[in-house]
Design an enzyme around this catalytic site. Structure first.
Site, mmCIF file in Angstrom:
data_model
loop_
_atom_site.group_PDB
_atom_site.id
_atom_site.type_symbol
_atom_site.label_atom_id
_atom_site.label_comp_id
_atom_site.label_asym_id
_atom_site.label_seq_id
_atom_site.Cartn_x
_atom_site.Cartn_y
_atom_site.Cartn_z
ATOM 1 N N HIS A 161 0.828 -1.034 -0.052
ATOM 2 C CA HIS A 161 0.189 -0.085 0.177
ATOM 3 C C HIS A 161 0.409 0.708 -0.172
ATOM 4 O O HIS A 161 0.600 2.390 -0.447
ATOM 5 C CB HIS A 161 -1.101 -0.360 1.237
ATOM 6 C CG HIS A 161 -1.652 0.689 1.307
ATOM 7 N ND1 HIS A 161 -2.973 0.957 0.574
ATOM 8 C CD2 HIS A 161 -1.752 2.597 1.727
ATOM 9 C CE1 HIS A 161 -3.871 2.241 0.892
ATOM 10 N NE2 HIS A 161 -2.835 2.857 1.219
ATOM 11 N N HIS A 177 2.862 6.086 -1.943
ATOM 12 C CA HIS A 177 3.601 7.430 -1.507
ATOM 13 C C HIS A 177 5.570 7.463 -1.258
ATOM 14 O O HIS A 177 5.641 7.537 -0.539
ATOM 15 C CB HIS A 177 3.108 7.287 0.333
ATOM 16 C CG HIS A 177 1.701 7.394 0.676
ATOM 17 N ND1 HIS A 177 1.011 8.992 0.142
ATOM 18 C CD2 HIS A 177 0.668 6.782 0.725
ATOM 19 C CE1 HIS A 177 -0.236 8.731 0.548
ATOM 20 N NE2 HIS A 177 -0.945 7.253 0.868
ATOM 21 N N LYS A 223 -5.331 10.645 -8.075
ATOM 22 C CA LYS A 223 -5.138 10.708 -6.870
ATOM 23 C C LYS A 223 -4.918 12.518 -6.668
ATOM 24 O O LYS A 223 -4.472 13.293 -6.945
ATOM 25 C CB LYS A 223 -3.742 10.463 -6.662
ATOM 26 C CG LYS A 223 -2.780 10.784 -5.379
ATOM 27 C CD LYS A 223 -3.773 9.070 -4.089
ATOM 28 C CE LYS A 223 -2.460 9.097 -2.930
ATOM 29 N NZ LYS A 223 -2.898 7.638 -1.686
#
Length: 290
Positions: A161, A177, A223
């Site tokens: 993730h 990220h 995003k």
């Protein structure tokens, strides 16, 4: 430590020590160059359409030879193609992938950054001094599979993730990220950088910043705001997020720290004994505001 309104000085001190020890951090303008371009626009909830304020990629240059030659980066990059993108699709982990996970942890545990994090966690009673036990703890936090989508098998883990990214029903984009994955996906034309997200008109980032709030799409999914470190080593990110995760038993932890010149909130979501997600959220990139 569920929520911190002011700067957490103790954690800031530890993270600044790790920052100074991060010899594998890439140097802006030398090892990589970014092109921030325009300020990203508003994206309504559920929308996959955004004004493109950046016609060129975010990364205009990265020293690929250095990226592939540094041990922790090389092991990190090998992990990025080990996952099914969509939640609800059970992960099938091969022996080779298990070995890659272990080799990555072995590599980062040799660094001074992770040694510093380990010492601190031992001092707080949140980790055992034995490195083998600490490695098992890290493995469970980052690589142990769990159900993100209740309808499928074990389809996700913290590493996937946070560092790789995943999709929900092919309609929603989550995670990603990490700057290395962003750069590699951008090279493949899977990521389309749309522009930077600034806190206000007085807070515009620059090309030397190591923390950015961005807007981008990944395989066509938007995003609206994604935040990540830029140029830092994999071991620095793993160490920082691990510390915040292990110090708190809350489902969601927000802690404010000042690392180098950057004032940010470190956000960590817990998924049982594993990381659900974790990322830095920039508050200000202007040193005069701190």
């Amino acid at each position: 430590m569920a929520r911190s309104q002011g700067i957490n000085k103790e954690l800031s001190n530890v993270m600044n020590e790790m920052w100074k020890l991060d010899v594998n951090r890439m140097r802006p303008g030398i090892d990589y160059k970014i092109n921030l371009q325009g300020k990203a626009g508003f994206v309504s909830e559920g929308s996959n359409h955004a004004r493109d304020s950046a016609r060129a990629p975010l990364f205009s240059y990265v020293n690929d030879d250095k990226l592939k030659s540094m041990d922790t980066y090389a092991h990190f990059i090998k992990l990025l193609d080990n996952y099914e993108t969509s939640t609800g699709v059970a992960e099938q982990v091969t022996k080779e992938e298990l070995q890659e996970n272990n080799l990555f942890l072995d590599a980062i545990l040799k660094t001074e950054v992770m040694k510093c994090a380990h010492r601190y966690l031992v001092s707080k009673g949140r980790a055992q001094s034995d490195q083998a036990q600490f490695k098992r703890q890290l493995y469970d936090m980052w690589f142990k599979l769990y159900h993100r989508d209740r309808n499928g098998g074990e389809d996700s883990c913290g590493f996937e993730h946070v560092f790789v990214g995943e999709t929900k029903y092919g309609k929603e984009f989550m995670g990603l990220h990490n700057w290395v994955q962003f750069y590699l996906q951008e090279k493949l034309s899977h990521v389309d950088y749309k522009g930077y997200k600034a806190r206000d008109k007085k807070d515009t980032p620059d090309e030397d910043d190591h923390v950015l709030n961005l807007q981008f799409s990944w395989n066509g999914l938007i995003k609206p705001v994604g935040s990540c470190f830029i140029g830092v080593s994999p071991e620095f990110e793993v160490a920082l997020f691990t510390i915040v995760f292990l110090l708190s038993d809350e489902r969601v932890t927000n802690v404010t720290v000042k690392v180098d010149e950057y004032l940010m909130v470190i956000v960590v979501y817990r998924h049982g004994r594993s990381i659900g997600t974790s990322y830095p959220k920039m508050i200000s990139s202007n040193n005069r505001d701190l």
